[in-house]
Design a protein around this motif. Structure first.
Motif, PDB file in Angstrom:
ATOM      1  N   UNK A 227       0.993  -1.230   0.071  1.00 56.63           N
ATOM      2  CA  UNK A 227       0.054   0.088   0.025  1.00 56.63           C
ATOM      3  C   UNK A 227       0.766   1.440  -0.097  1.00 56.63           C
ATOM      4  N   UNK A 228       2.098   1.193  -0.878  1.00 60.54           N
ATOM      5  CA  UNK A 228       2.808   2.402  -0.777  1.00 60.54           C
ATOM      6  C   UNK A 228       3.799   2.554   0.400  1.00 60.54           C
ATOM      7  N   UNK A 229       3.804   1.875   1.338  1.00 61.35           N
ATOM      8  CA  UNK A 229       4.855   1.812   2.439  1.00 61.35           C
ATOM      9  C   UNK A 229       6.149   1.059   1.847  1.00 61.35           C
ATOM     10  N   UNK A 230       7.149   2.133   1.815  1.00 62.97           N
ATOM     11  CA  UNK A 230       8.383   1.291   1.641  1.00 62.97           C
ATOM     12  C   UNK A 230       9.088   0.282   2.684  1.00 62.97           C
ATOM     13  N   UNK A 231       9.943  -0.626   2.452  1.00 58.86           N
ATOM     14  CA  UNK A 231      10.371  -1.687   3.543  1.00 58.86           C
ATOM     15  C   UNK A 231      10.877  -0.869   4.852  1.00 58.86           C
ATOM     16  N   UNK A 232      11.593   0.311   4.885  1.00 58.57           N
ATOM     17  CA  UNK A 232      11.934   0.643   5.923  1.00 58.57           C
ATOM     18  C   UNK A 232      11.063   1.157   6.848  1.00 58.57           C
ATOM     19  N   UNK A 233       9.583   1.518   6.515  1.00 57.18           N
ATOM     20  CA  UNK A 233       8.609   1.707   7.404  1.00 57.18           C
ATOM     21  C   UNK A 233       8.477   0.749   8.536  1.00 57.18           C
ATOM     22  N   UNK A 234       8.446  -0.561   8.246  1.00 59.92           N
ATOM     23  CA  UNK A 234       8.093  -1.352   9.050  1.00 59.92           C
ATOM     24  C   UNK A 234       9.551  -1.668  10.136  1.00 59.92           C
ATOM     25  N   UNK A 235      10.663  -1.422   9.465  1.00 55.95           N
ATOM     26  CA  UNK A 235      11.713  -1.805  10.395  1.00 55.95           C
ATOM     27  C   UNK A 235      12.055  -0.609  11.359  1.00 55.95           C
ATOM     28  N   UNK A 236      11.673   0.677  10.856  1.00 52.50           N
ATOM     29  CA  UNK A 236      11.555   1.792  11.999  1.00 52.50           C
ATOM     30  C   UNK A 236      10.507   1.650  12.827  1.00 52.50           C
TER      31      UNK A 236
END
Length: 439
Positions: A277-286
Motif C-alpha cells: 500500500x505504498x509503504x517502503x520496507x524501511x517503514x516496518x523496520x523503523x
C-alpha cells in the motif's frame, strides 16, 4: 615535537577555528527534500544549508550525492547554496526538570515558560535493552480506566496498542489514562496532530493536574516528515532515560500510524520502492526499532501505549497488522459504541492483553473471564434479541446479560473526569458478578 595546545586555551580555540570546514553545495531541490554534492558524511549527519537558516538530515547516499530531509521549512533554498556539517548527533534534554513542559521534535521548549529546569543532554540514538537484560513483566500498572484495569489488565513494561478509526475518542482516553495511572511520569508524544487540537488536549483533556506529571512532545501535521519522525524518537529517548533511573514511566504516542506515514514520505523521497500500500520496507523496520525501545529494562520500566489509526476502520491494513505483531496487546475502540455515547468506546471482547494472566491473581482472572463469557453470550444472541425471538432460559449467561444490561453498561462506561483506582474496579466487578448471579 608535538605542541600541547591544551594549556593555551586561546591558541587551541584559534587553531580549531582555523581548521578547514568541509563544504558541499545544493545540487537539487525537489519534492520534500534536497540533494547535496561534494560531501562524504554518514547517514544521520545534520547539515546546515546556506547561511544556517535551514538544517537538514542526511537520510540516504547515492554515489556522490546525499539525499537530505529538512528539519524546517524548505524555502529560499536554491541550487548552489553551500552546505556544511552542522552536527553528527542530535542531543535531547532529559530529566525531571522537563515535567510540565511541552517540547517540539528537536527537544526545544515551545510552551513559552522559559528555559527548561534541571536537565542533562543525551544523544537521540540509543539501543533497545537486550532481550536477556529485560526484567520479566510481573506487576500490573493501574491506568484508572475500569474496563482496562480488569478485562485487559496492563503490566508495567507492556506495550499496548489502541486501534480505532478517526473520531472515536482515542485522545480523550489517553488523557484519562494520564490522569488516572499509577505510573510516576507520563511522556506523551503528539505526532502529526492538527494544530487546533494540541492546545485543547493540553488544557481541556489533560488539564493542569495531568500536565504537572507529564512531559509532552509535539509535532503537528504541517511540519516536515523528519520532524514528525524525530518527535516520536525524542519522546522515547526521554522515557528511556527516566526508566534507566529506576522510574515507572508511561509513554503514550498518538499516533503510531502518523509515524509510519512520516517514514513513508522520507523513504519514497529518498528513492525507496513502494511496497505494501505504498509503504517502503524501511517503514516496518523503523516501527520495530521504535517499539522495541519501550518496555522493561534492568531497573525501571517504560509502559507504552500507542494509538493506531485504522484506515477506513479496516483493522487488517498494513500498519495495524504490523503493530499488532510487535505489541503485547491491543485495545479496539468501536465506532458504533462511540456514536451511541458509550465512553470509553472499548470493545472488550475484541481487546486482548497478552500479559494479563501474568499480572493478575487467579481470583481476578476468573472474574474477568466470567464477565467476558457473559458479554460473549449476549453478543451471540443479539440477532434473536433484535427480532424479539430470544427465549428466556435457553442460556443462563445470556439471561444474566439481558436482565442486567444497565448494570453491565454502567461498569463498562466511565466519565472522562472520573478515574477509578484499580482495587475499586476489581471490587465493582465482583459486585456486578454477584448481582448477576454468575459469581
Amino acid at each position: 615535537m608535538r605542541l600541547d595546545t591544551t594549556s593555551w586555551p586561546e591558541l587551541h580555540n584559534a587553531l580549531r577555528a582555523a581548521r578547514p570546514v568541509p563544504m558541499g553545495e545544493v545540487s537539487a531541490v525537489a519534492g520534500l527534500g534536497l540533494q547535496v554534492s561534494g560531501l562524504q558524511v554518514p547517514v544521520g549527519t545534520v547539515l546546515e544549508i546556506g547561511t544556517g537558516q535551514l538544517r537538514a538530515e542526511v537520510v540516504a547516499a547515492h554515489k556522490d550525492l546525499l539525499h537530505c530531509m529538512p528539519l524546517g521549512e524548505l524555502r529560499d533554498i536554491t541550487v548552489g547554496d553551500f552546505a556544511h556539517i552542522g552536527g553528527r548527533e542530535t542531543m535531547v534534554p532529559v530529566g525531571s526538570g522537563l515535567l510540565g513542559r511541552v517540547l517540539d521534535g528537536l527537544g526545544q521548549p515551545i510552551d513559552g515558560k522559559g528555559p527548561l529546569g534541571t536537565h542533562s543532554l543525551v544523544a537521540l540514538e540509543n539501543q533497545a535493552p537486550a532481550a536477556l537484560e529485560r526484567s520479566r513483566i510481573t506487576e500490573p500498572l493501574q491506568l484508572g480506566v475500569r474496563v482496562m484495569d480488569t478485562l485487559t489488565t496492563v503490566g508495567a513494561g507492556q506495550r499496548l496498542g489502541l486501534f480505532a478509526g478517526s473520531g472515536v475518542g482515542k485522545s480523550s482516553l489517553l488523557s484519562m489514562i494520564a490522569r488516572g495511572t499509577s505510573a510516576e511520569v507520563n511522556v506523551i508524544a503528539l505526532v502529526g496532530e492538527r494544530g487546533r487540537e494540541v492546545r485543547e488536549f493540553l488544557e481541556e483533556d489533560l488539564g493542569a493536574e495531568g500536565l504537572a506529571r507529564s512531559i509532552v512532545v509535539v509535532s503537528t501535521a504541517d511540519e516536515p516528515a523528519r520532524m514528525r519522525l524525530r518527535a516520536a524518537f525524542v519522546a522515547t529517548r526521554i522515557a528511556e532515560e527516566l526508566r534507566d533511573t529506576g522510574s515507572q514511566v508511561l509513554l503514550m504516542m498518538d499516533s503510531l500510524t502518523r509515524v509510519a506515514m512520516a517514514q513513508r514520505e522520507i523513504g519514497l523521497s529518498a528513492g525507496e520502492p513502494p511496497a505494501t500500500r505504498g509503504y517502503p520496507p524501511s517503514t516496518f523496520s523503523v516501527l520495530a526499532k521504535l517499539l522495541e525501545r519501550a518496555g522493561s529494562g534492568a531497573r525501571g520500566a517504560t509502559t507504552g501505549i500507542y494509538t493506531v489509526l485504522v484506515d477506513g476502520d479496516d483493522h487488517n491494513e498494513p500498519i495495524a497488522d504490523a503493530a499488532r505483531s510487535l505489541l503485547d496487546g491491543h485495545i479496539v475502540l468501536d465506532r458504533k459504541l462511540a456514536v451511541s455515547g458509550h465512553f470509553p468506546s472499548i470493545d472488550a471482547l475484541a481487546s486482548v492483553s497478552r500479559v494479563a494472566s501474568r499480572v493478575t491473581n487467579p481470583e481476578q482472572g476468573r472474574s474477568a473471564r466470567l464477565l467476558r463469557q457473559v458479554l460473549a453470550a449476549r453478543r451471540g444472541v443479539q440477532d434473536l434479541l433484535d427480532v424479539g425471538a430470544y427465549q428466556q432460559g435457553s442460556n443462563r449467561l445470556a439471561d444474566a446479560a439481558v436482565a442486567h444490561e444497565a448494570a453491565i453498561n454502567t461498569f463498562l462506561q466511565q466519565r472522562l473526569e472520573e478515574p477509578v483506582a484499580a482495587v475499586d474496579s476489581w471490587n465493582q466487578l465482583n459486585s456486578l458478578l454477584r448481582t448477576m448471579g454468575v459469581a
